[in-house]
Structures are given as C-alpha cells and as structure tokens.
Motif scaffolding. Sequence first.
Motif, mmCIF file in Angstrom:
data_model
loop_
_atom_site.group_PDB
_atom_site.id
_atom_site.type_symbol
_atom_site.label_atom_id
_atom_site.label_comp_id
_atom_site.label_asym_id
_atom_site.label_seq_id
_atom_site.Cartn_x
_atom_site.Cartn_y
_atom_site.Cartn_z
ATOM 1 N N ARG A 86 -3.029 -5.195 -3.701
ATOM 2 C CA ARG A 86 -3.377 -6.620 -3.704
ATOM 3 C C ARG A 86 -3.260 -7.231 -5.096
ATOM 4 O O ARG A 86 -2.941 -8.398 -5.226
ATOM 5 C CB ARG A 86 -4.778 -6.815 -3.132
ATOM 6 C CG ARG A 86 -4.800 -6.558 -1.637
ATOM 7 C CD ARG A 86 -6.153 -6.791 -1.031
ATOM 8 N NE ARG A 86 -6.061 -6.735 0.432
ATOM 9 C CZ ARG A 86 -7.085 -6.540 1.225
ATOM 10 N NH1 ARG A 86 -8.297 -6.393 0.718
ATOM 11 N NH2 ARG A 86 -6.910 -6.494 2.525
ATOM 12 N N PHE B 257 -6.637 -0.436 -2.166
ATOM 13 C CA PHE B 257 -6.419 -1.876 -2.206
ATOM 14 C C PHE B 257 -5.693 -2.335 -3.477
ATOM 15 O O PHE B 257 -5.573 -3.530 -3.720
ATOM 16 C CB PHE B 257 -7.757 -2.605 -2.067
ATOM 17 C CG PHE B 257 -8.487 -2.226 -0.812
ATOM 18 C CD1 PHE B 257 -8.109 -2.771 0.410
ATOM 19 C CD2 PHE B 257 -9.513 -1.297 -0.837
ATOM 20 C CE1 PHE B 257 -8.758 -2.396 1.579
ATOM 21 C CE2 PHE B 257 -10.166 -0.918 0.328
ATOM 22 C CZ PHE B 257 -9.783 -1.476 1.540
ATOM 23 N N HIS C 191 0.835 -1.203 0.000
ATOM 24 C CA HIS C 191 0.000 0.000 0.000
ATOM 25 C C HIS C 191 0.875 1.261 0.000
ATOM 26 O O HIS C 191 0.603 2.216 -0.736
ATOM 27 C CB HIS C 191 -0.914 -0.045 1.231
ATOM 28 C CG HIS C 191 -1.667 1.196 1.500
ATOM 29 N ND1 HIS C 191 -2.808 1.557 0.804
ATOM 30 C CD2 HIS C 191 -1.452 2.180 2.416
ATOM 31 C CE1 HIS C 191 -3.262 2.705 1.278
ATOM 32 N NE2 HIS C 191 -2.462 3.110 2.252
#
Length: 179
Positions: free
Chosen positions: A82, A79, A48
């Motif tokens: 991810r 996000f 992140h």
Amino acid sequence: MQFDLEDASRVLGRTPETLQAWLGDMPDHWIHGNEGPDTFSAYEVLGHLIHGEEVDWVARADLILKHGPAKPFEPFDRFAHRRLFTGKTITELLDRFAALRASNLTTLRGWNLGPADLDRTGVHPALGEVTLRQLLATWVAHDMGHLAQIGRVMAKQYAGEVGPWYEYMPVLHPRRPSA
C-alpha cells in the motif's frame, strides 16, 4: 500430493501469465474493485505478490540455505504494497511481477536442490521451525490462494447484475467462516 520442486516451479512460472491475461488492459474499475472495507482489490493483490517476490520467498529460502535456524526470518509486512506501489499502473506492476518471478525461479533452479536441501530448516517469527520444502509449497499455495481471491473479487463486480442466478454462484456469496 507430495511436494515436487519441478511441478512447483511450473505452477509458479504460470502465475505472471495468468495475471497478465486477467488484468492487462482492464479498466480501472475492474482492477480496483474490492469486496468492501479492509479487503484487497486485484491491484492490491498484485502489489502484495510483488512485495513477496522482493523480500519473502526466495530471500527466506536463501536464509535457510545459508544460515539454517541460526538466523530467523524477518517479519513480512502483508500491507507494505500500500505504501510501495500506490500510483503505479497495472502494466508497470504486471511487468515488475513477471521480471521478479522469472529472476526468482532462475535463482531457485540454480540452487539444484535435492531432497536433503528441502529438509533444511529455518525459523519463522510466528510459526517457529519450518522446512525449505514447506516454504516452497506455501509459495505455490499462496499464489493459488491469491489467484482465487482475484477471481472472486472480479466476479463480485457483477454480483448485482446476475439476477436469479445469484444463488447458483457461490463465488458471489459472502465469505463464510470455515467449519
């Protein structure tokens, strides 16, 4: 405390070293442990932070300096890490973060910002008008928040092992809503 660009740069410059000390050469169970469903591990926090270095802080500062409020910020996908960094080693992520942070701080220093520059504004998609000073102060607070988060997540890996000291370890207790 009032925002000071030199102090902010000093704090931001130490985050990569801190993360290297905490996460470098650590076993996977330490870097991938989390606080339960829908929470970030230390590995995910690092991803992140990298994504923020790539598309958030300096990119938004540059937008303020070049366009002011005429061109709003793009929304930030909290996000995105991810899908972007899954499968990378912790060493790869630490190295990438350190390089990006060094480059971003070089860019920031190269702007030679003065007080009038820090008062320039941009438009955040959810928050509305913000100043460059606020953006840069948030960058520092964001780092500190995520360093605290990593410390908390890592401490909780031993929550079941501290025995009766648990009650004296606030870092291990479930997060409580703010009053």
